[in-house]
Design a protein around this motif. Structure first.
Motif, PDB file in Angstrom:
ATOM      1  N   GLY A 145      -7.253  -5.906   1.406  1.00 22.38           N
ATOM      2  CA  GLY A 145      -5.726  -5.584   1.703  1.00 22.38           C
ATOM      3  C   GLY A 145      -5.839  -4.978   3.190  1.00 22.38           C
ATOM      4  O   GLY A 145      -5.027  -5.885   4.199  1.00 22.38           O
ATOM      5  N   LEU A 146      -6.741  -4.152   3.755  1.00 26.95           N
ATOM      6  CA  LEU A 146      -6.671  -3.612   5.174  1.00 26.95           C
ATOM      7  C   LEU A 146      -7.451  -4.657   5.763  1.00 26.95           C
ATOM      8  O   LEU A 146      -7.385  -4.578   6.899  1.00 26.95           O
ATOM      9  N   GLY A 149      -9.397  -3.580  -2.358  1.00 30.65           N
ATOM     10  CA  GLY A 149     -10.338  -2.926  -1.015  1.00 30.65           C
ATOM     11  C   GLY A 149      -9.850  -4.652  -0.190  1.00 30.65           C
ATOM     12  O   GLY A 149     -10.904  -4.308   1.416  1.00 30.65           O
ATOM     13  N   ASP A 166       4.958   6.586   5.000  1.00 36.40           N
ATOM     14  CA  ASP A 166       4.624   6.781   3.723  1.00 36.40           C
ATOM     15  C   ASP A 166       5.130   8.693   3.564  1.00 36.40           C
ATOM     16  O   ASP A 166       4.477   8.803   4.403  1.00 36.40           O
ATOM     17  N   THR A 194      -6.805   5.862  -5.932  1.00 32.61           N
ATOM     18  CA  THR A 194      -7.385   5.363  -5.377  1.00 32.61           C
ATOM     19  C   THR A 194      -7.386   4.468  -6.951  1.00 32.61           C
ATOM     20  O   THR A 194      -7.307   3.894  -7.396  1.00 32.61           O
ATOM     21  N   ASN A 252       1.134  -0.698  -0.368  1.00 34.44           N
ATOM     22  CA  ASN A 252       0.224  -0.070   0.298  1.00 34.44           C
ATOM     23  C   ASN A 252       0.917   1.536  -0.251  1.00 34.44           C
ATOM     24  O   ASN A 252       0.537   2.240  -0.920  1.00 34.44           O
ATOM     25  N   ALA A 253       2.048   1.308   0.615  1.00 31.25           N
ATOM     26  CA  ALA A 253       2.687   2.131   0.695  1.00 31.25           C
ATOM     27  C   ALA A 253       3.440   3.108  -0.640  1.00 31.25           C
ATOM     28  O   ALA A 253       3.120   3.884  -0.781  1.00 31.25           O
ATOM     29  N   SER A 280       1.749   8.650   5.244  1.00 33.07           N
ATOM     30  CA  SER A 280       0.530   7.874   5.973  1.00 33.07           C
ATOM     31  C   SER A 280       1.356   7.002   7.048  1.00 33.07           C
ATOM     32  O   SER A 280       2.227   6.828   6.754  1.00 33.07           O
ATOM     33  N   ILE A 339     -11.157   2.592   6.148  1.00 36.30           N
ATOM     34  CA  ILE A 339     -10.530   1.986   5.059  1.00 36.30           C
ATOM     35  C   ILE A 339     -10.209   0.586   5.355  1.00 36.30           C
ATOM     36  O   ILE A 339      -9.873  -0.158   4.865  1.00 36.30           O
ATOM     37  N   TYR A 341     -13.861  -1.808   1.240  1.00 33.27           N
ATOM     38  CA  TYR A 341     -13.676  -0.585   0.977  1.00 33.27           C
ATOM     39  C   TYR A 341     -12.238  -0.007   0.882  1.00 33.27           C
ATOM     40  O   TYR A 341     -10.844  -0.689   1.182  1.00 33.27           O
ATOM     41  N   ARG A 342     -12.492   1.191  -0.902  1.00 36.73           N
ATOM     42  CA  ARG A 342     -11.298   2.094  -0.871  1.00 36.73           C
ATOM     43  C   ARG A 342     -12.042   3.295  -1.117  1.00 36.73           C
ATOM     44  O   ARG A 342     -13.157   3.654  -1.108  1.00 36.73           O
ATOM     45  N   VAL A 343     -10.394   4.070  -0.929  1.00 35.75           N
ATOM     46  CA  VAL A 343     -10.741   6.065  -0.896  1.00 35.75           C
ATOM     47  C   VAL A 343     -11.628   6.375  -2.475  1.00 35.75           C
ATOM     48  O   VAL A 343     -11.160   5.692  -3.205  1.00 35.75           O
ATOM     49  N   PHE A 366       1.758   3.722   9.556  1.00 36.75           N
ATOM     50  CA  PHE A 366       0.461   2.001   9.665  1.00 36.75           C
ATOM     51  C   PHE A 366       1.391   1.991  10.839  1.00 36.75           C
ATOM     52  O   PHE A 366       2.312   1.651  10.845  1.00 36.75           O
ATOM     53  N   GLY A 391      -6.623  -2.490  -7.527  1.00 37.71           N
ATOM     54  CA  GLY A 391      -6.696  -2.961  -6.006  1.00 37.71           C
ATOM     55  C   GLY A 391      -8.140  -4.013  -5.936  1.00 37.71           C
ATOM     56  O   GLY A 391      -8.738  -3.607  -6.250  1.00 37.71           O
TER      57      GLY A 391
HETATM   58  P1  ADP Z   1      -6.087  -1.164  -1.858  1.00 36.20           P
HETATM   59  O1  ADP Z   1      -6.396  -2.523  -2.513  1.00 36.20           O
HETATM   60  O2  ADP Z   1      -7.882  -0.254  -2.817  1.00 36.20           O
HETATM   61  O3  ADP Z   1      -5.237  -0.870  -1.414  1.00 36.20           O
HETATM   62  P2  ADP Z   1      -6.675  -1.646   1.028  1.00 36.20           P
HETATM   63  O4  ADP Z   1      -7.316  -2.676   1.951  1.00 36.20           O
HETATM   64  O5  ADP Z   1      -5.083  -2.405   1.204  1.00 36.20           O
HETATM   65  O6  ADP Z   1      -7.093  -1.657  -0.443  1.00 36.20           O
HETATM   66  O7  ADP Z   1      -7.106  -0.163   0.959  1.00 36.20           O
HETATM   67  C1  ADP Z   1      -7.945   0.075   1.258  1.00 36.20           C
HETATM   68  C2  ADP Z   1      -7.738   2.168   0.652  1.00 36.20           C
HETATM   69  O8  ADP Z   1      -7.542   2.602   1.929  1.00 36.20           O
HETATM   70  C3  ADP Z   1      -7.188   1.627  -0.257  1.00 36.20           C
HETATM   71  O9  ADP Z   1      -8.405   2.009  -1.671  1.00 36.20           O
HETATM   72  C4  ADP Z   1      -6.068   3.587  -0.114  1.00 36.20           C
HETATM   73  O10 ADP Z   1      -7.576   4.149  -0.755  1.00 36.20           O
HETATM   74  C5  ADP Z   1      -6.551   3.771   1.056  1.00 36.20           C
HETATM   75  N1  ADP Z   1      -4.807   3.421   1.642  1.00 36.20           N
HETATM   76  C6  ADP Z   1      -4.138   2.580   2.530  1.00 36.20           C
HETATM   77  N2  ADP Z   1      -2.992   2.292   2.032  1.00 36.20           N
HETATM   78  C7  ADP Z   1      -2.808   3.491   2.229  1.00 36.20           C
HETATM   79  C8  ADP Z   1      -1.816   4.409   2.087  1.00 36.20           C
HETATM   80  N3  ADP Z   1       0.092   4.189   2.390  1.00 36.20           N
HETATM   81  N4  ADP Z   1      -1.928   5.896   1.446  1.00 36.20           N
HETATM   82  C9  ADP Z   1      -2.867   5.737   1.397  1.00 36.20           C
HETATM   83  N5  ADP Z   1      -4.112   5.853   1.487  1.00 36.20           N
HETATM   84  C10 ADP Z   1      -3.958   4.320   1.537  1.00 36.20           C
END
Ligand code: ADP
Length: 680
Positions: free
Chosen positions: A645-646, A643, A611, A636, A583-584, A670, A624, A629-631, A672, A641
């Motif tokens: 991963g997190l 949605g 990052d 994004t 993600n970073a 960000s 997130i 969920y994706r922003v 984490f 992606g």
């Molecule tokens: P994705 O597959 O969309 O990356 P994730 O669950 O990993 O799904 O992340 C969810 C959302 O959180 C991402 O769509 C993104 O908008 C936001 N996001 C995750 N990590 C970061 C980051 N390091 N910097 C900015 N936005 C992030």
């Protein structure tokens, strides 16, 4: 899913089935509450009627119970042994609380108490004046405990003096017996007693009291000599003799006589069980019968009149007061045949029994003011209220002459009662309305969230299928071109093969993410728990991703400490670390930088990915971690992606009992941070 389809129905059910009726009920209740004071007045009158009924019935019930118990007692008395020596049956006696004594008649003849059937009261003949002056002197000396020498002296004078009369002789013998008894010359005393008893010419001088005293003395001597069997026989002989007598002359001395001898027999330590029971039974039955007989003698005239008193044959019940006590007479149809039972009431107990019943009933009617008064207007139950305005008087009980007085309530009390009810009802309405409103609110929120999740899932499916299709199409196209031999040049073949490889990796990653997510769904049951060096694991993943970051022209650096052990599942920890670093890289534009670090602090192992990327708006930070969920920003959208991963990261953290925190500012980057518990 099914639930979601039914959403409109649920909402409709909610409004029509719950909110609408509640609102209507509330409005109706509000209108009714205004009438509470009026209703309280109406209630009071209805309550008074019910209360009166309950009290009247309660009093009657209790009286009826006493009568029923008396009836049972009369049946028992009828059956009771005619002969006192019929030991086995005399043990129990049915007493009735509130009744002092029973007298049972059959065909106007006494059946109980039945010790003897003739009632005759003889005034004792013997009086102290028959003592000689010398005897009197002797007695006085003995009573006042003068010195033993003086007693002996007076007694010796008595021996010298010639006795003038037979009475004097008897009295002297008695004195000698007493003297022998005192000095424990038991045999001599017994001989003299027999002598006195056996000489017929003496009998006339021995009045009944004296005869009993002699027997008592004989009995006591036998007890002193431990001749228990003889003592017991003596007591039974005396009882037989007494029962055969045509009349009782003095009940209280008879009672004293038998109670003393039976008590002494019962106090014998090793008396056989059977004998003890027998003597116990005889003593109980005899003394009870004697007590009742005494009452019978005292009220003979009154009871005989009562037996002949006419009574209402329907009820078979009659109450009479003789100046001292209250009696009831009970005959047919209450009893059988020509039996008549007369009971002497123990007024205090009888009244208390009924009053406790009244008290129990009135406990349920706290708002009603009442008193129960007797013929003298004294209050037996209840309390006078402040105003004392009589609402109603009710004659309650004929035998006892009781009146039930019911008092009026004042307006203030009605208002108070009305107000209390109003408060209660308003409270209830407010409570139910609030419950419905909050319930609806949470229900709707839940439904909306579910709707949102549903949309996200369908978005995911379309994006996943798109994601899966794109690399597949390229792989298919390049491999077909090469298969048909259209590409001849070695460089082209290499270029296409590299592309096929890259696209396959993309596919592999995507499928991996989906598989991981599904695995997480099954929870920690699918995990393999072991001690893992998280530092080593992070280093490995970091190294494998370096190329991607460098290719994207990002500055990437790390500070990784090794030999940091935690208890965990390798596969899921791997995807946690990979997702955060990935993600970073994904959400940082060049020439941004990424820093990965892992170190230990106190009992924790801390893993951070920092990052300088696009950052996450505050409002989105809590979302997130949700599934799919994706922003919704441009960056994004243009980044590939799922949605997931997190969502995976969050589940791994939860199952490892770790914690995750996020600091992020839009445009700044960000961080984490995950904190694991160190293994010991
Ligand atoms: P994705 O597959 O969309 O990356 P994730 O669950 O990993 O799904 O992340 C969810 C959302 O959180 C991402 O769509 C993104 O908008 C936001 N996001 C995750 N990590 C970061 C980051 N390091 N910097 C900015 N936005 C992030």
């Amino acid at each position: 899913m099914k639930f979601s389809k039914n959403n409109p129905f649920i909402i409709a059910f909610f409004f029509v089935g719950i909110i609408l009726p509640t609102t209507i009920l509330s409005v109706l209740s509000f209108r009714n509450i205004q009438n509470e004071t009026f209703l309280a007045k109406k209630n009071f009158e209805e309550n008074i009627t019910s209360f009166k009924k309950e009290i009247t019935e309660g009093v009657l019930d209790e009286e009826l119970k006493i009568l029923q118990e008396s009836k049972a007692a009369s049946a028992f008395l009828y059956e009771q042994p005619k002969n006192l020596l019929d030991y086995s049956k005399t043990s129990s006696y049915m007493s009735v609380e509130g009744v002092n004594a029973f007298f049972l008649f059959n065909n106007k003849k006494i059946i109980y108490p039945n010790i003897i059937s003739h009632f005759y009261y003889e005034t004792p003949q013997f009086s102290h004046s028959t003592y000689t002056s010398l005897e009197q002197h002797l007695f006085i000396n003995e009573k006042t405990n003068k010195s033993i020498h003086e007693v002996k002296a007076t007694r010796s004078i008595r021996f010298i003096q010639p006795f003038q009369t037979q009475s004097e002789r008897t009295q002297n013998t008695l004195g000698i017996i007493r003297e022998h008894y005192r000095s424990k010359n038991y045999e001599e005393a017994l001989q003299l007693i027999s002598m006195l008893q056996e000489q017929p010419e003496q009998q006339g001088f021995l009045n009944n009291k004296l005869k009993e005293s002699l027997q008592l003395l004989r009995f006591e001597i036998l007890m002193e000599q431990k001749k228990y069997n003889e003592a017991q026989n003596l007591s039974l002989n005396e009882l037989n003799y007494f029962l055969k007598r045509p009349q009782i002359t003095d009940i209280s001395s008879t009672r004293f006589f038998f109670e003393s001898i039976f008590n002494q027999i019962l106090s014998i330590e090793n008396l056989e069980k059977e004998k003890r029971e027998t003597f116990w039974n005889i003593r109980e039955n005899l003394s009870r019968q004697l007590i009742h007989s005494e009452k019978l003698y005292n009220k003979l005239d009154f009871l005989q009149n009562l037996i002949h008193d006419k009574q209402n044959s329907d009820e078979g019940l009659l109450y009479r007061f003789d100046g001292d006590d209250l009696y009831f007479k009970m005959s047919y149809p209450w009893l059988f045949g020509d039996q008549v039972l007369i009971a002497q009431i123990d007024l205090d107990k009888y009244q208390n029994r009924i009053l406790s019943k009244v008290k129990n009933i009135s406990k349920e009617w706290k708002s009603i003011h009442y008193t129960i008064t007797n013929a003298n207007d004294s209050i037996l139950s209840g309390v006078l209220p402040p105003g004392e305005i009589i609402f109603e008087k009710h004659f309650l009980e004929a035998g006892l002459n009781w009146t039930l007085n019911l008092y009026q309530k004042n307006q203030k009390e009605f208002n108070k009662e009305g107000l209390q009810k109003k408060i209660l009802l308003y409270g209830l309405i407010a409570f139910s309305l609030l419950t419905v409103i909050f319930g609806s609110f949470f229900m709707l929120r839940f439904l909306l969230q579910e709707q949102k999740l549903l949309t996200m899932k369908s978005n995911f499916l379309s994006s996943v299928s798109h994601e899966l299709k794109t690399p597949l199409t390229s792989i298919k196209m390049f491999s077909e071109m090469m298969a048909k031999g259209r590409v001849q040049k070695t460089e082209k073949i290499q270029e296409y093969s590299t592309l096929i490889g890259k696209e396959s990796t993309r596919l592999e990653n995507l499928i991996g993410a989906i598989l991981n997510y599904t695995r997480m769904e099954h929870g920690s049951a699918a995990f393999k728990w072991e001690v893992i060096d998280l530092g080593l694991c992070v280093e490995h993943i970091y190294n494998s991703m370096l190329d991607i970051a460098i290719e994207k022209k990002l500055n990437i650096d790390s500070h990784i400490k090794k030999s940091l052990f935690i208890m965990g599942d390798f596969t899921s920890l791997y995807s946690l670390v990979q997702n955060l670093i990935e993600n970073a890289i994904k959400y940082t534009n060049p020439p941004g930088s990424i820093f990965v670090e892992i170190y230990e602090e106190d009992e924790k192992i801390i893993f951070s990915v920092i990052d300088t990327g696009i950052g996450i708006p505050m409002s989105e930070q809590k979302n997130i971690f949700n599934d799919f969920y994706r922003v919704g920003d441009e960056m994004t959208r243009s980044t590939k992606g799922s949605g997931l991963g997190l969502a995976i990261v969050k589940r791994v953290v939860e199952t490892h009992k770790a914690s995750i925190s996020l600091q992020s500012r839009v445009g700044k980057g960000s961080t984490f941070t995950v904190r694991f518990k160190k293994v010991r």
